[in-house]
Structures are given as structure tokens and as C-alpha cells.
Design a protein around this motif. Sequence first.
Motif, PDB file in Angstrom:
ATOM      1  N   VAL A   1       0.840  -1.192   0.000  1.00 19.29           N
ATOM      2  CA  VAL A   1       0.000   0.000   0.000  1.00 19.29           C
ATOM      3  C   VAL A   1       0.879   1.247   0.000  1.00 19.29           C
ATOM      4  O   VAL A   1       0.680   2.151  -0.801  1.00 19.29           O
ATOM      5  CB  VAL A   1      -0.959   0.002   1.216  1.00 19.29           C
ATOM      6  N   ALA A   2       1.864   1.288   0.910  1.00 16.17           N
ATOM      7  CA  ALA A   2       2.771   2.443   1.001  1.00 16.17           C
ATOM      8  C   ALA A   2       4.066   1.997   1.652  1.00 16.17           C
ATOM      9  O   ALA A   2       4.056   1.212   2.596  1.00 16.17           O
ATOM     10  CB  ALA A   2       2.135   3.559   1.816  1.00 16.17           C
ATOM     11  N   ASP A   3       5.193   2.517   1.140  1.00 16.91           N
ATOM     12  CA  ASP A   3       6.509   2.225   1.717  1.00 16.91           C
ATOM     13  C   ASP A   3       7.208   3.551   1.979  1.00 16.91           C
ATOM     14  O   ASP A   3       7.661   4.216   1.058  1.00 16.91           O
ATOM     15  CB  ASP A   3       7.339   1.359   0.764  1.00 16.91           C
ATOM     16  N   ARG A   4       7.243   3.916   3.245  1.00 20.61           N
ATOM     17  CA  ARG A   4       7.901   5.152   3.649  1.00 20.61           C
ATOM     18  C   ARG A   4       9.281   4.874   4.229  1.00 20.61           C
ATOM     19  O   ARG A   4       9.863   5.716   4.876  1.00 20.61           O
ATOM     20  CB  ARG A   4       7.028   5.875   4.665  1.00 20.61           C
ATOM     21  N   GLY A   5       9.775   3.652   4.015  1.00 15.09           N
ATOM     22  CA  GLY A   5      11.085   3.264   4.521  1.00 15.09           C
ATOM     23  C   GLY A   5      11.019   2.770   5.952  1.00 15.09           C
ATOM     24  O   GLY A   5      11.229   1.603   6.222  1.00 15.09           O
ATOM     25  N   ASP A   6      10.682   3.653   6.886  1.00  9.88           N
ATOM     26  CA  ASP A   6      10.606   3.264   8.291  1.00  9.88           C
ATOM     27  C   ASP A   6       9.212   2.799   8.694  1.00  9.88           C
ATOM     28  O   ASP A   6       9.009   2.276   9.775  1.00  9.88           O
ATOM     29  CB  ASP A   6      11.057   4.418   9.200  1.00  9.88           C
ATOM     30  N   GLU A   7       8.237   2.964   7.804  1.00  7.05           N
ATOM     31  CA  GLU A   7       6.871   2.480   8.017  1.00  7.05           C
ATOM     32  C   GLU A   7       6.341   1.970   6.683  1.00  7.05           C
ATOM     33  O   GLU A   7       6.344   2.684   5.687  1.00  7.05           O
ATOM     34  CB  GLU A   7       5.954   3.591   8.530  1.00  7.05           C
ATOM     35  N   VAL A   8       5.900   0.707   6.683  1.00  5.51           N
ATOM     36  CA  VAL A   8       5.409   0.092   5.451  1.00  5.51           C
ATOM     37  C   VAL A   8       4.007  -0.445   5.707  1.00  5.51           C
ATOM     38  O   VAL A   8       3.776  -1.148   6.691  1.00  5.51           O
ATOM     39  CB  VAL A   8       6.344  -1.057   4.995  1.00  5.51           C
ATOM     40  N   GLU A   9       3.080  -0.113   4.817  1.00  2.00           N
ATOM     41  CA  GLU A   9       1.709  -0.597   4.921  1.00  2.00           C
ATOM     42  C   GLU A   9       1.445  -1.606   3.813  1.00  2.00           C
ATOM     43  O   GLU A   9       1.764  -1.356   2.653  1.00  2.00           O
ATOM     44  CB  GLU A   9       0.724   0.570   4.797  1.00  2.00           C
ATOM     45  N   LEU A  10       0.865  -2.743   4.198  1.00  2.00           N
ATOM     46  CA  LEU A  10       0.570  -3.810   3.240  1.00  2.00           C
ATOM     47  C   LEU A  10      -0.774  -4.435   3.568  1.00  2.00           C
ATOM     48  O   LEU A  10      -1.263  -4.321   4.694  1.00  2.00           O
ATOM     49  CB  LEU A  10       1.648  -4.892   3.311  1.00  2.00           C
ATOM     50  N   ARG A  11      -1.332  -5.113   2.587  1.00  2.00           N
ATOM     51  CA  ARG A  11      -2.538  -5.920   2.784  1.00  2.00           C
ATOM     52  C   ARG A  11      -2.285  -7.301   2.202  1.00  2.00           C
ATOM     53  O   ARG A  11      -1.506  -7.453   1.268  1.00  2.00           O
ATOM     54  CB  ARG A  11      -3.746  -5.283   2.106  1.00  2.00           C
ATOM     55  N   VAL A  12      -2.973  -8.295   2.758  1.00  2.00           N
ATOM     56  CA  VAL A  12      -2.834  -9.669   2.300  1.00  2.00           C
ATOM     57  C   VAL A  12      -4.204 -10.153   1.848  1.00  2.00           C
ATOM     58  O   VAL A  12      -5.130 -10.227   2.651  1.00  2.00           O
ATOM     59  CB  VAL A  12      -2.293 -10.585   3.419  1.00  2.00           C
ATOM     60  N   THR A  13      -4.327 -10.468   0.555  1.00  2.00           N
ATOM     61  CA  THR A  13      -5.605 -10.973   0.065  1.00  2.00           C
ATOM     62  C   THR A  13      -5.785 -12.407   0.543  1.00  2.00           C
ATOM     63  O   THR A  13      -4.832 -13.166   0.656  1.00  2.00           O
ATOM     64  CB  THR A  13      -5.688 -10.919  -1.471  1.00  2.00           C
ATOM     65  N   MET A  14      -7.009 -12.746   0.798  1.00  2.00           N
ATOM     66  CA  MET A  14      -7.327 -14.084   1.275  1.00  2.00           C
ATOM     67  C   MET A  14      -7.877 -14.895   0.100  1.00  2.00           C
ATOM     68  O   MET A  14      -8.292 -14.334  -0.915  1.00  2.00           O
ATOM     69  CB  MET A  14      -8.338 -13.998   2.415  1.00  2.00           C
ATOM     70  N   PRO A  15      -7.881 -16.231   0.205  1.00  2.00           N
ATOM     71  CA  PRO A  15      -8.352 -17.069  -0.901  1.00  2.00           C
ATOM     72  C   PRO A  15      -9.747 -16.693  -1.402  1.00  2.00           C
ATOM     73  O   PRO A  15     -10.033 -16.801  -2.579  1.00  2.00           O
ATOM     74  CB  PRO A  15      -8.340 -18.482  -0.316  1.00  2.00           C
TER      75      PRO A  15
END
Length: 114
Positions: A32-46
Motif C-alpha cells: 500500500v505504502a513504503d515510507r522506509g521506516d513504516e510500510v503498509e501492506l494488505r494480504v488478500t485471502m483465498p
Amino acid sequence: MDELLAEIRQACSAPTWSRGVERARGGAVVLVADRGDEVELRVTMPSGVMSPLVCLYPDEQEWDCECNSREGACMHVAAAAIALKQLREQPPTKTGAEAGARPAAKPPAAPAMI
């Protein structure tokens, strides 16, 4: 990044870590966003449902997930950390104006011409 991954691995149960590995290997993690010291991600489910937001703080070996897991680190956090490590270890690709950008996925192959 290695320290964060080790901390998350230690905080996961074996089954949770395995589910995280499966999701990461399956390409289910979305940056979602990579600010270096803070990274936001999501994981899709089946089922196609998006997971809660995962925030990783690599410099502090900290993480947070909006899910209601009672474990120290849920499978969303495990998958996100594994995928982020893989992403950061990939050499940058140069594609026009986005030189240095890293692709989220390989583009589909063009059909063969006969």
C-alpha cells in the motif's frame, strides 16, 4: 529487515507462520505504502477478501495488524514481512519514467503468433 523477520517468526505459532509463508509465496501481499521506516501492506485471502491493514516498522522491529488475532504476530503480519523482505531484495527494474520502480507482479505473457 532480517531482525524484523526473526522477531515476527518467533512471535508466530508454527501453523500461523506456515499460513503466512503460503500467502506470501502465492503473491497475495499488496504493498500500500513504503515510507522506509513504516510500510503498509494488505494480504488478500483465498476468498478474495482483503485483510486488515498491516503496518511494519523495520527499523524498530515492530508491527501492527488491524485483525483481532490473539497471537503476538498473525499470519497477515508474517506474510507481509516475508513479502517485504523479498521485495526489498529484488534488484530494481527500469521501465521508462518509473526507473527504479519494482513491479508488483509479472505482466501476462503475450499470446504466440502462428
